[in-house]
Scaffold this motif. Structure first.
Motif, PDB file in Angstrom:
ATOM      1  N   VAL A   3       0.792  -1.103   0.131  1.00 55.34           N
ATOM      2  CA  VAL A   3      -0.125  -0.138   0.078  1.00 55.34           C
ATOM      3  C   VAL A   3       0.816   1.138   0.141  1.00 55.34           C
ATOM      4  O   VAL A   3       0.704   2.154  -0.695  1.00 55.34           O
ATOM      5  CB  VAL A   3      -0.791  -0.038   1.128  1.00 55.34           C
ATOM      6  CG1 VAL A   3      -1.729   1.219   1.469  1.00 55.34           C
ATOM      7  CG2 VAL A   3      -2.007  -1.094   0.986  1.00 55.34           C
ATOM      8  N   ARG A   4       1.986   1.297   0.767  1.00 50.31           N
ATOM      9  CA  ARG A   4       2.737   2.268   1.028  1.00 50.31           C
ATOM     10  C   ARG A   4       3.546   2.736  -0.377  1.00 50.31           C
ATOM     11  O   ARG A   4       3.529   3.798  -0.935  1.00 50.31           O
ATOM     12  CB  ARG A   4       3.961   2.213   1.897  1.00 50.31           C
ATOM     13  CG  ARG A   4       4.923   3.242   2.052  1.00 50.31           C
ATOM     14  CD  ARG A   4       6.045   2.929   3.326  1.00 50.31           C
ATOM     15  NE  ARG A   4       6.211   1.738   2.818  1.00 50.31           N
ATOM     16  CZ  ARG A   4       7.521   1.498   2.100  1.00 50.31           C
ATOM     17  NH1 ARG A   4       8.051   2.493   1.310  1.00 50.31           N
ATOM     18  NH2 ARG A   4       7.952   0.332   1.914  1.00 50.31           N
ATOM     19  N   ARG A   5       4.181   1.723  -1.103  1.00 49.73           N
ATOM     20  CA  ARG A   5       4.543   1.788  -2.387  1.00 49.73           C
ATOM     21  C   ARG A   5       3.469   2.378  -3.431  1.00 49.73           C
ATOM     22  O   ARG A   5       4.133   3.389  -4.302  1.00 49.73           O
ATOM     23  CB  ARG A   5       5.496   0.657  -2.927  1.00 49.73           C
ATOM     24  CG  ARG A   5       6.634   0.261  -2.215  1.00 49.73           C
ATOM     25  CD  ARG A   5       7.312  -0.915  -2.929  1.00 49.73           C
ATOM     26  NE  ARG A   5       6.466  -2.147  -2.798  1.00 49.73           N
ATOM     27  CZ  ARG A   5       6.604  -3.300  -2.044  1.00 49.73           C
ATOM     28  NH1 ARG A   5       7.359  -3.028  -0.870  1.00 49.73           N
ATOM     29  NH2 ARG A   5       6.042  -4.271  -1.990  1.00 49.73           N
ATOM     30  N   TYR A   6       2.326   1.775  -3.633  1.00 51.65           N
ATOM     31  CA  TYR A   6       1.417   2.232  -4.310  1.00 51.65           C
ATOM     32  C   TYR A   6       1.053   3.578  -4.222  1.00 51.65           C
ATOM     33  O   TYR A   6       0.862   4.515  -5.207  1.00 51.65           O
ATOM     34  CB  TYR A   6       0.173   1.507  -4.376  1.00 51.65           C
ATOM     35  CG  TYR A   6      -0.798   1.607  -5.298  1.00 51.65           C
ATOM     36  CD1 TYR A   6      -0.822   0.785  -6.637  1.00 51.65           C
ATOM     37  CD2 TYR A   6      -1.880   2.539  -5.116  1.00 51.65           C
ATOM     38  CE1 TYR A   6      -1.799   1.171  -7.622  1.00 51.65           C
ATOM     39  CE2 TYR A   6      -2.773   2.725  -6.026  1.00 51.65           C
ATOM     40  CZ  TYR A   6      -2.859   2.102  -7.212  1.00 51.65           C
ATOM     41  OH  TYR A   6      -3.661   2.207  -8.196  1.00 51.65           O
ATOM     42  N   ALA A   7       0.847   4.090  -2.956  1.00 49.99           N
ATOM     43  CA  ALA A   7       0.424   5.357  -2.503  1.00 49.99           C
ATOM     44  C   ALA A   7       1.531   6.283  -2.883  1.00 49.99           C
ATOM     45  O   ALA A   7       1.158   7.513  -3.640  1.00 49.99           O
ATOM     46  CB  ALA A   7       0.118   5.488  -1.062  1.00 49.99           C
ATOM     47  N   ARG A   8       2.662   6.042  -2.667  1.00 50.75           N
ATOM     48  CA  ARG A   8       3.923   6.946  -2.906  1.00 50.75           C
ATOM     49  C   ARG A   8       3.918   7.198  -4.532  1.00 50.75           C
ATOM     50  O   ARG A   8       4.210   8.382  -5.273  1.00 50.75           O
ATOM     51  CB  ARG A   8       5.132   6.385  -2.738  1.00 50.75           C
ATOM     52  CG  ARG A   8       6.464   7.168  -3.100  1.00 50.75           C
ATOM     53  CD  ARG A   8       7.878   6.467  -2.790  1.00 50.75           C
ATOM     54  NE  ARG A   8       7.956   6.210  -1.208  1.00 50.75           N
ATOM     55  CZ  ARG A   8       8.706   5.592  -0.904  1.00 50.75           C
ATOM     56  NH1 ARG A   8       9.965   4.795  -1.697  1.00 50.75           N
ATOM     57  NH2 ARG A   8       8.785   5.066   0.611  1.00 50.75           N
ATOM     58  N   ARG A   9       3.821   6.073  -5.329  1.00 51.28           N
ATOM     59  CA  ARG A   9       3.853   6.517  -6.786  1.00 51.28           C
ATOM     60  C   ARG A   9       2.415   6.979  -7.366  1.00 51.28           C
ATOM     61  O   ARG A   9       2.605   7.932  -8.307  1.00 51.28           O
ATOM     62  CB  ARG A   9       3.808   4.982  -7.700  1.00 51.28           C
ATOM     63  CG  ARG A   9       3.963   4.953  -9.089  1.00 51.28           C
ATOM     64  CD  ARG A   9       4.084   3.508  -9.681  1.00 51.28           C
ATOM     65  NE  ARG A   9       2.931   2.673  -9.472  1.00 51.28           N
ATOM     66  CZ  ARG A   9       3.318   1.817  -8.431  1.00 51.28           C
ATOM     67  NH1 ARG A   9       4.366   1.654  -7.887  1.00 51.28           N
ATOM     68  NH2 ARG A   9       2.567   0.809  -8.320  1.00 51.28           N
ATOM     69  N   TRP A  10       1.369   6.779  -6.534  1.00 51.68           N
ATOM     70  CA  TRP A  10       0.168   7.692  -6.892  1.00 51.68           C
ATOM     71  C   TRP A  10       0.381   8.981  -6.555  1.00 51.68           C
ATOM     72  O   TRP A  10       0.019   9.938  -7.605  1.00 51.68           O
ATOM     73  CB  TRP A  10      -1.098   7.068  -6.038  1.00 51.68           C
ATOM     74  CG  TRP A  10      -2.289   7.651  -6.287  1.00 51.68           C
ATOM     75  CD1 TRP A  10      -3.218   7.089  -7.226  1.00 51.68           C
ATOM     76  CD2 TRP A  10      -2.673   8.824  -5.493  1.00 51.68           C
ATOM     77  NE1 TRP A  10      -4.572   8.034  -7.127  1.00 51.68           N
ATOM     78  CE2 TRP A  10      -4.251   8.940  -6.290  1.00 51.68           C
ATOM     79  CE3 TRP A  10      -2.438   9.597  -4.489  1.00 51.68           C
ATOM     80  CZ2 TRP A  10      -5.015   9.980  -5.653  1.00 51.68           C
ATOM     81  CZ3 TRP A  10      -3.277  10.848  -4.359  1.00 51.68           C
ATOM     82  CH2 TRP A  10      -4.534  10.922  -4.840  1.00 51.68           C
ATOM     83  N   SER A  11       0.856   9.478  -5.474  1.00 52.39           N
ATOM     84  CA  SER A  11       1.190  10.932  -5.025  1.00 52.39           C
ATOM     85  C   SER A  11       2.164  11.500  -6.221  1.00 52.39           C
ATOM     86  O   SER A  11       1.939  12.762  -6.458  1.00 52.39           O
ATOM     87  CB  SER A  11       1.859  11.062  -3.755  1.00 52.39           C
ATOM     88  OG  SER A  11       0.779  10.298  -2.707  1.00 52.39           O
TER      89      SER A  11
END
Length: 367
Positions: A102-110
């Protein structure tokens, strides 16, 4: 991933001490391929970012996570959830994967969202007479041989880029009033909107968004000149970028090298001449076939007519001592003996102190 300290040691061992790749690999306990990569690339740091991130458990939950992230980003900063709270929300809906995915996905999304936001930037443009910007700067000068830090008030017309700068000993409210009046007198008018940062002499309370509770006297000044005050978002200097640029320009062109004058009056007379001279000599950044002064002369009839001087004083109530003295701003001022025993109102102007009691002046002192 190699840390920068290891990369630096590899480079020093080879280029300074002359060690071979084999010796460096043995001493630092890294592979020979790693040593070759560092020496051949010439880089001082390496970043590793996985090109394809497998998400076996996130998979079908990506759509829901997108929705949670978008809804969270739309909230005010105070109400936004932390990433761990978003992860817990997703778990509550049935997701059984780990937090790292989730953290990696959110970082890329941001990161992707930030790039799309940056691409939507539109430069600000202003119609004649629409707005001016105000700001302060601190400059160092020599007055009568003494090194002094002066506070310089900057006003800039957003359409013509006409500039005004005046030095004061402090940034008090009466100085703000005086700077506005002198600038508007030079321009022979003002604009319908004034853009400010959240200076304490103007703004008492900052609400969410653009809402502000302005100081009563500051609002009176704006009302006198028919100005609608607009405060910038905190820590968003680009919202008044023109006057921010003017601060740097005036510091570089006017205050370097260090100025030497007998007093503030001489300094300010010189500053006024420099502002006018600069406007007449430099081209407008957008209307390049005209000078700043030419565009200003065209804008001047579109300004709100100058309403005359605002009675710009900062008032406080004070008591009179038995020795006929009133204490204000760490100084003592004498008053008429008839004022002893009753409170007085101290009215502080930029250049003088007026003390009144029951409407009559009982003392006046030049600063």
């Amino acid at each position: 991933m190699l840390v920068v300290e290891t990369i630096a040691r590899i480079r020093r061992e080879h280029f300074i001490k002359g060690k071979t790749i084999k010796e460096i690999a043995r001493d630092l306990k890294v592979s020979r391929n790693t040593v070759r990569k560092v020496l051949r690339s010439g880089e001082t740091s390496f970043e590793y970012e996985r090109q394809v991130q497998p998400r076996p458990k996130l998979g079908r939950w990506a759509v829901e996570l997108d929705g949670l992230l978008a809804a969270n980003a739309a909230k005010s900063a105070r109400e936004q959830l932390t990433l761990i709270r978003i992860f817990e929300e997703l778990r509550g809906r049935g997701y059984d994967g780990g937090y790292d995915a989730v953290r990696r996905y959110a970082r890329r999304w941001s990161k992707e969202r930030g790039q799309s936001t940056a691409a939507a930037y539109v430069p600000l443009s202003f119609a004649p007479g629409e707005a001016y910007q105000f700001d302060w700067s601190h400059e160092v000068v020599l007055l009568s041989g003494t090194t002094v830090v002066v506070k310089v008030a900057h006003v800039r017309l957003c359409h013509s880029r006409m500039l005004f700068a005046r030095a004061y000993p402090r940034e008090t409210q009466e100085m703000v009033f005086d700077a506005h009046d002198r600038a508007f007198a030079l321009f022979k008018g003002t604009c319908t909107r004034g853009i400010y940062d959240n200076m304490k002499t103007a703004v008492e309370t900052i609400f969410v968004g653009k809402g502000r509770l302005y100081n009563r006297r500051f609002l009176q000044m704006c009302s006198h000149y028919l100005v609608d005050p607009v405060a910038c978002t905190p820590a968003s200097g680009w919202e008044k970028g023109q006057v921010e640029n003017q601060v740097g320009l005036v510091r570089e062109r006017f205050f370097t090298p260090r100025l030497r004058f007998k007093n503030l009056d001489e300094l300010n007379a010189w500053l006024l001449d420099k502002c006018i001279t600069y406007a007449k000599a430099h081209r407008h950044p957008e209307l390049v076939d005209q000078t700043i002064w030419d565009v200003f002369e065209v804008e001047r009839p579109r300004l709100v007519p100058y309403a005359g001087r605002f009675d710009g004083f900062h008032a406080v109530t004070a008591s009179v001592s038995k020795t006929c003295l009133v204490r204000f701003d760490n100084n003592k001022y004498s008053v008429a003996a008839s004022a002893v025993g009753r409170p007085v109102e101290v009215q502080a102007y930029a250049d003088r102190i007026v003390i009144r009691q029951d409407g009559r002046i009982v003392a006046e002192h030049q600063l």
